[in-house]
Scaffold this motif. Sequence first.
Motif, PDB file in Angstrom:
ATOM      1  N   GLN A 165       0.981  -1.247   0.089  1.00 42.00           N
ATOM      2  CA  GLN A 165       0.013  -0.105  -0.049  1.00 42.00           C
ATOM      3  C   GLN A 165       1.010   1.071   0.054  1.00 42.00           C
ATOM      4  OE1 GLN A 165      -3.261  -0.399   2.855  1.00 42.00           O
ATOM      5  NE2 GLN A 165      -3.264   1.797   3.272  1.00 42.00           N
ATOM      6  N   ILE A 166       0.404   2.172  -0.836  1.00 40.55           N
ATOM      7  CA  ILE A 166       1.422   3.339  -0.929  1.00 40.55           C
ATOM      8  C   ILE A 166       1.536   4.203   0.417  1.00 40.55           C
ATOM      9  CG2 ILE A 166      -0.522   4.973  -2.043  1.00 40.55           C
ATOM     10  CD1 ILE A 166       3.346   4.761  -2.811  1.00 40.55           C
ATOM     11  N   VAL A 167       0.328   4.276   0.943  1.00 45.60           N
ATOM     12  CA  VAL A 167       0.423   5.524   2.155  1.00 45.60           C
ATOM     13  C   VAL A 167      -0.865   4.948   3.105  1.00 45.60           C
ATOM     14  CG1 VAL A 167      -0.996   7.079   1.148  1.00 45.60           C
ATOM     15  CG2 VAL A 167       0.623   7.689   2.943  1.00 45.60           C
ATOM     16  N   GLU A 168      -0.907   5.132   4.178  1.00 46.44           N
ATOM     17  CA  GLU A 168      -1.852   5.187   5.184  1.00 46.44           C
ATOM     18  C   GLU A 168      -2.966   6.108   5.097  1.00 46.44           C
ATOM     19  OE1 GLU A 168      -0.936   4.133   9.097  1.00 46.44           O
ATOM     20  OE2 GLU A 168      -0.319   2.090   8.598  1.00 46.44           O
ATOM     21  N   HIS A 169      -4.248   5.757   4.849  1.00 46.95           N
ATOM     22  CA  HIS A 169      -5.495   6.743   4.777  1.00 46.95           C
ATOM     23  C   HIS A 169      -6.548   5.769   4.892  1.00 46.95           C
ATOM     24  CE1 HIS A 169      -6.591   7.181   0.952  1.00 46.95           C
ATOM     25  NE2 HIS A 169      -5.362   7.714   0.468  1.00 46.95           N
ATOM     26  N   PRO A 170      -7.829   6.349   5.467  1.00 45.84           N
ATOM     27  CA  PRO A 170      -8.905   5.599   5.644  1.00 45.84           C
ATOM     28  C   PRO A 170      -9.420   4.848   4.532  1.00 45.84           C
ATOM     29  CG  PRO A 170      -9.081   7.596   7.018  1.00 45.84           C
ATOM     30  CD  PRO A 170      -8.015   7.749   6.189  1.00 45.84           C
ATOM     31  N   ARG A 213      -8.288  -2.191   1.687  1.00 47.36           N
ATOM     32  CA  ARG A 213      -7.393  -3.552   2.139  1.00 47.36           C
ATOM     33  C   ARG A 213      -8.131  -4.406   2.907  1.00 47.36           C
ATOM     34  NH1 ARG A 213      -3.540  -1.286   5.300  1.00 47.36           N
ATOM     35  NH2 ARG A 213      -4.872  -1.739   7.321  1.00 47.36           N
ATOM     36  N   LYS A 214      -8.938  -3.711   3.750  1.00 49.32           N
ATOM     37  CA  LYS A 214      -9.851  -4.428   4.706  1.00 49.32           C
ATOM     38  C   LYS A 214     -10.970  -5.243   3.929  1.00 49.32           C
ATOM     39  CE  LYS A 214     -12.477  -4.439   9.170  1.00 49.32           C
ATOM     40  NZ  LYS A 214     -13.599  -5.391   8.649  1.00 49.32           N
ATOM     41  N   GLY A 215     -11.422  -4.462   2.963  1.00 52.92           N
ATOM     42  CA  GLY A 215     -12.476  -5.186   2.134  1.00 52.92           C
ATOM     43  C   GLY A 215     -11.992  -6.383   1.298  1.00 52.92           C
ATOM     44  N   PHE A 216     -10.788  -6.018   0.900  1.00 56.50           N
ATOM     45  CA  PHE A 216     -10.295  -7.380   0.324  1.00 56.50           C
ATOM     46  C   PHE A 216     -10.009  -8.648   1.091  1.00 56.50           C
ATOM     47  CE2 PHE A 216      -6.328  -9.781  -0.802  1.00 56.50           C
ATOM     48  CZ  PHE A 216      -6.336 -10.166  -2.146  1.00 56.50           C
ATOM     49  N   VAL A 217      -9.341  -8.395   2.532  1.00 55.99           N
ATOM     50  CA  VAL A 217      -9.300  -9.465   3.200  1.00 55.99           C
ATOM     51  C   VAL A 217     -10.670 -10.130   3.672  1.00 55.99           C
ATOM     52  CG1 VAL A 217      -8.455 -10.253   5.560  1.00 55.99           C
ATOM     53  CG2 VAL A 217      -6.941  -8.424   4.011  1.00 55.99           C
ATOM     54  N   VAL A 227       5.479 -15.044  -3.303  1.00 58.86           N
ATOM     55  CA  VAL A 227       3.969 -15.110  -2.918  1.00 58.86           C
ATOM     56  C   VAL A 227       3.213 -15.596  -3.982  1.00 58.86           C
ATOM     57  CG1 VAL A 227       4.206 -13.090  -1.328  1.00 58.86           C
ATOM     58  CG2 VAL A 227       3.784 -12.484  -3.684  1.00 58.86           C
ATOM     59  N   ASP A 228       2.001 -16.067  -3.753  1.00 58.13           N
ATOM     60  CA  ASP A 228       0.992 -16.464  -4.586  1.00 58.13           C
ATOM     61  C   ASP A 228       0.328 -15.416  -5.477  1.00 58.13           C
ATOM     62  OD1 ASP A 228       1.220 -19.525  -4.184  1.00 58.13           O
ATOM     63  OD2 ASP A 228       0.437 -18.741  -2.042  1.00 58.13           O
ATOM     64  N   LEU A 229       0.327 -14.268  -4.769  1.00 58.47           N
ATOM     65  CA  LEU A 229      -0.380 -12.914  -5.290  1.00 58.47           C
ATOM     66  C   LEU A 229       0.066 -11.891  -4.774  1.00 58.47           C
ATOM     67  CD1 LEU A 229      -4.230 -13.361  -6.188  1.00 58.47           C
ATOM     68  CD2 LEU A 229      -3.425 -11.541  -4.712  1.00 58.47           C
ATOM     69  N   ILE A 230      -0.005 -10.867  -5.443  1.00 61.67           N
ATOM     70  CA  ILE A 230       0.153  -9.445  -4.753  1.00 61.67           C
ATOM     71  C   ILE A 230      -1.202  -8.692  -5.190  1.00 61.67           C
ATOM     72  CG2 ILE A 230       1.471  -7.415  -4.936  1.00 61.67           C
ATOM     73  CD1 ILE A 230       3.971  -9.084  -5.932  1.00 61.67           C
ATOM     74  N   LEU A 231      -1.453  -7.926  -4.077  1.00 63.69           N
ATOM     75  CA  LEU A 231      -2.442  -6.974  -3.867  1.00 63.69           C
ATOM     76  C   LEU A 231      -1.826  -5.547  -3.860  1.00 63.69           C
ATOM     77  CD1 LEU A 231      -5.346  -5.796  -3.821  1.00 63.69           C
ATOM     78  CD2 LEU A 231      -5.193  -5.945  -1.193  1.00 63.69           C
ATOM     79  N   ALA A 232      -1.923  -4.676  -4.870  1.00 63.14           N
ATOM     80  CA  ALA A 232      -1.416  -3.537  -4.942  1.00 63.14           C
ATOM     81  C   ALA A 232      -2.206  -2.529  -4.695  1.00 63.14           C
ATOM     82  CB  ALA A 232      -0.380  -3.459  -6.167  1.00 63.14           C
ATOM     83  N   ILE A 233      -2.355  -1.625  -3.574  1.00 61.32           N
ATOM     84  CA  ILE A 233      -3.123  -0.876  -3.487  1.00 61.32           C
ATOM     85  C   ILE A 233      -2.693   0.762  -3.900  1.00 61.32           C
ATOM     86  CG2 ILE A 233      -4.747   0.328  -1.585  1.00 61.32           C
ATOM     87  CD1 ILE A 233      -4.242  -2.038  -0.044  1.00 61.32           C
TER      88      ILE A 233
END
Length: 327
Positions: A39-44, A50-54, A94-100
């Motif tokens: 993830q590039i940076v933290e913001h809501p 990210r939470k929705g993905f998990v 890794v099996d897969l990368i999630l890039a946000i």
Amino acid sequence: MMRGRGFFLAWWIAALGIVAWAPMGSASTGKTYHIGIVQIVEHPSLDAARKGFVDALAAHGLREGQNVRYDIRNAQGDLSTARLIAQQLVASNVDLILAIATPTAQAAAQATSTIPILITAVTDPVAARLVKSLERPGTNVTGTSDMTPVSAQLQLLKRLLPSARKVGVVYNAGEVNSQVQLELTQQAAKTLGLEVLTASASSSTDVLTAAQSLASRVDAFYVFTDNTVVSALESVIKVAEQVRKPLIVGEGDSVRRGGLATVGIDYYRLGQQTGEMALRVLNGASPAEMPIEFQKDARLVVNLAAASRMGVTIPDAILREAAEVVR
């Protein structure tokens, strides 16, 4: 004999379940998936994606500590860090990368052309050179776009402040995501008789100064889904409240933080949608053949407390249309 048939039937039903869920969990396959998230940076908004993905993966049986292991990294807004993280995830096989977000998606795509990459919070994957086309990516990258309804958001601005003539936009000129949205903003503004004044902020620490530079020259502020600016949104909110001018934002989380209003997407749901796509990839689907997806419905969200602080009266008609009113 009847018992034997019953056993066979139960086995067959279970077998169908195994076929359907086979790649989804170690209960049937013995496999634990290793998923890297950068993830590039933290913001809501990005956190919500990210939470929705998990959560989407968990809803389908992939739960951390049981059959999936997440390696979650944050680049803290630094591009060289994003590239290093992407290289480390690839080295970890890794099996897969999630890039946000766009910069991390570009870093991941530069690091590997074989490991599947799911993207989210990327406005224009074609302009970012992540995919060859939206309909058929043709690479190891697919996922969801957070293209916001820019025109609808500026129309909302005009409904809230019909006298507005000049709108101030703070953005990071170095981010492709923001360049695309600025072009859309300028096109939409022209049709609405608005002039766009811009101030660039290359880092979150520059956002306050950029907003202040526009304060006396504009009638309203507009912040689209620029990660640099959204990560420091409180700086723009502070200026808008000081000069009592409306601030229209690109999505609902920014309204809850103090923006005036939006017609925007929901990043949690966008993350869920990306998670559903990831499940298909883990099931064997090719990212190259999976079209980039968009969130179809936008929600009107308004903040009454922010309206009071910015000196804006929200018409009853808009309140009645709102899917969410923050008080």
